[in-house]
Scaffold this active site. Sequence first.
Site, mmCIF file in Angstrom:
data_model
loop_
_atom_site.group_PDB
_atom_site.id
_atom_site.type_symbol
_atom_site.label_atom_id
_atom_site.label_comp_id
_atom_site.label_asym_id
_atom_site.label_seq_id
_atom_site.Cartn_x
_atom_site.Cartn_y
_atom_site.Cartn_z
ATOM 1 N N SER A 14 -44.769 -16.136 45.377
ATOM 2 C CA SER A 14 -44.638 -16.998 46.570
ATOM 3 C C SER A 14 -43.178 -17.167 46.962
ATOM 4 O O SER A 14 -42.883 -17.674 48.042
ATOM 5 C CB SER A 14 -45.268 -18.367 46.290
ATOM 6 O OG SER A 14 -44.596 -18.983 45.204
ATOM 7 N N SER A 132 -37.937 -10.805 31.849
ATOM 8 C CA SER A 132 -37.144 -11.537 30.864
ATOM 9 C C SER A 132 -35.893 -12.004 31.583
ATOM 10 O O SER A 132 -35.935 -12.493 32.715
ATOM 11 C CB SER A 132 -36.856 -10.600 29.684
ATOM 12 O OG SER A 132 -36.013 -11.194 28.744
ATOM 13 N N TYR A 146 -35.290 -22.677 28.042
ATOM 14 C CA TYR A 146 -35.480 -21.436 28.810
ATOM 15 C C TYR A 146 -35.071 -20.223 27.972
ATOM 16 O O TYR A 146 -35.781 -19.215 27.924
ATOM 17 C CB TYR A 146 -34.650 -21.510 30.094
ATOM 18 C CG TYR A 146 -34.740 -20.280 30.957
ATOM 19 C CD1 TYR A 146 -35.865 -20.036 31.734
ATOM 20 C CD2 TYR A 146 -33.685 -19.365 31.004
ATOM 21 C CE1 TYR A 146 -35.936 -18.902 32.544
ATOM 22 C CE2 TYR A 146 -33.758 -18.236 31.802
ATOM 23 C CZ TYR A 146 -34.882 -18.004 32.567
ATOM 24 O OH TYR A 146 -34.957 -16.881 33.356
ATOM 25 N N LYS A 150 -37.345 -16.962 26.812
ATOM 26 C CA LYS A 150 -37.068 -15.557 27.129
ATOM 27 C C LYS A 150 -36.850 -14.735 25.848
ATOM 28 O O LYS A 150 -37.241 -13.566 25.798
ATOM 29 C CB LYS A 150 -35.867 -15.448 28.088
ATOM 30 C CG LYS A 150 -36.143 -16.017 29.483
ATOM 31 C CD LYS A 150 -37.314 -15.325 30.190
ATOM 32 C CE LYS A 150 -37.530 -15.826 31.608
ATOM 33 N NZ LYS A 150 -38.723 -15.269 32.263
#
Length: 271
Positions: A14, A132, A146, A150
């Site tokens: 989106s 990633s 975060y 990853k």
Amino acid sequence: MATTRPVVLVTGASSGIGKEAARAFVTAGFEVIGTGRKTSGLTPPAGVTYLDLDVASDDSATAAVGEVIDRFGRIDVLVNNAGVGSAGAVEENSVAQAQNVLNINVLGVIRMTKAVLPHMRAQGGGRIINISSVLGVAPQPFMALYVAAKHAIEGYSESLDHEVREYGVRVLLVQPAYTKTSFDTNAAQPDTPLPLYAERRRVFDEVIADAMKGGDAPAVVAKVIVTAATDKKPKLRYAAGPLASRVTTARRLVPAGVFDKQIRKNNRLPT
Ligand SMILES: NC(=O)c1ccc[n+]([C@@H]2O[C@H](COP(=O)([O-])OP(=O)(O)OC[C@H]3O[C@@H](n4cnc5c(N)ncnc54)[C@H](OP(=O)(O)O)[C@@H]3O)[C@@H](O)[C@H]2O)c1
């Protein structure tokens, strides 16, 4: 409505990198299905079909994959792109917040992967491309949730790739560096802020804002995602853009002590 074109499902299409990747797949001749949590009222890029998907929900993941199979007959490429950033010192993120960030960024990838794998194995091939980051191989203070997510995706993808290669399925990683999207404004902000970290957080915000100004256009990453999907001899990891190439190369070649000092310097931390 089975299609003769290869079918790609791009999560988080989106906005940002996912939307640009969806556009690039249309240009490359794919049947493109892109997702967002609430797509009614959104106008998809030309040639893209939008579907609702919340990767934080088991039911939503299963339903979205089922709908693509029903409507288009197959899924050749899954791009696990949906994700959310995090900001704040580790002490400033509650466990509930950590669960939320990891639920989207790690379990979201796992849910979608498990939903598509039986179809890919049955059709004798497919590619799963996990978005990633350079922060999948390097640290970033004040973004630890975060970074943890990853790093988890890196290990998950590389391990899974060995499991499914003999069924014609490849699991590949694309590692962008700073990319100009709404990523930083959409990032989860610390829900238990501590005055102790206020100044460091201010500096972090400046460092990230500066880096974002010089970031890549999402189209740069989109092009690399399409390359990963179509390469005749796919590689496990694709750095996306010049900065990403520099960081991932430095991580492999620069001695740990030197790399550590550079991270502290970049983040204006005492050395
Ligand atoms: N921008 C960067 O600097 C950068 C660098 C390295 C890696 N990345 C990675 O690139 C990917 C895309 O990020 P972006 O920069 O394009 O950010 P973005 O513009 O904020 O896009 C994030 C996308 O993820 C979707 N999303 C968020 N939560 C979701 C959920 N629970 N279920 C399903 N979809 C969800 C959003 O759609 P809705 O809100 O409509 O649901 C949106 O389409 C992420 O994996 C990010 O970690 C970005």
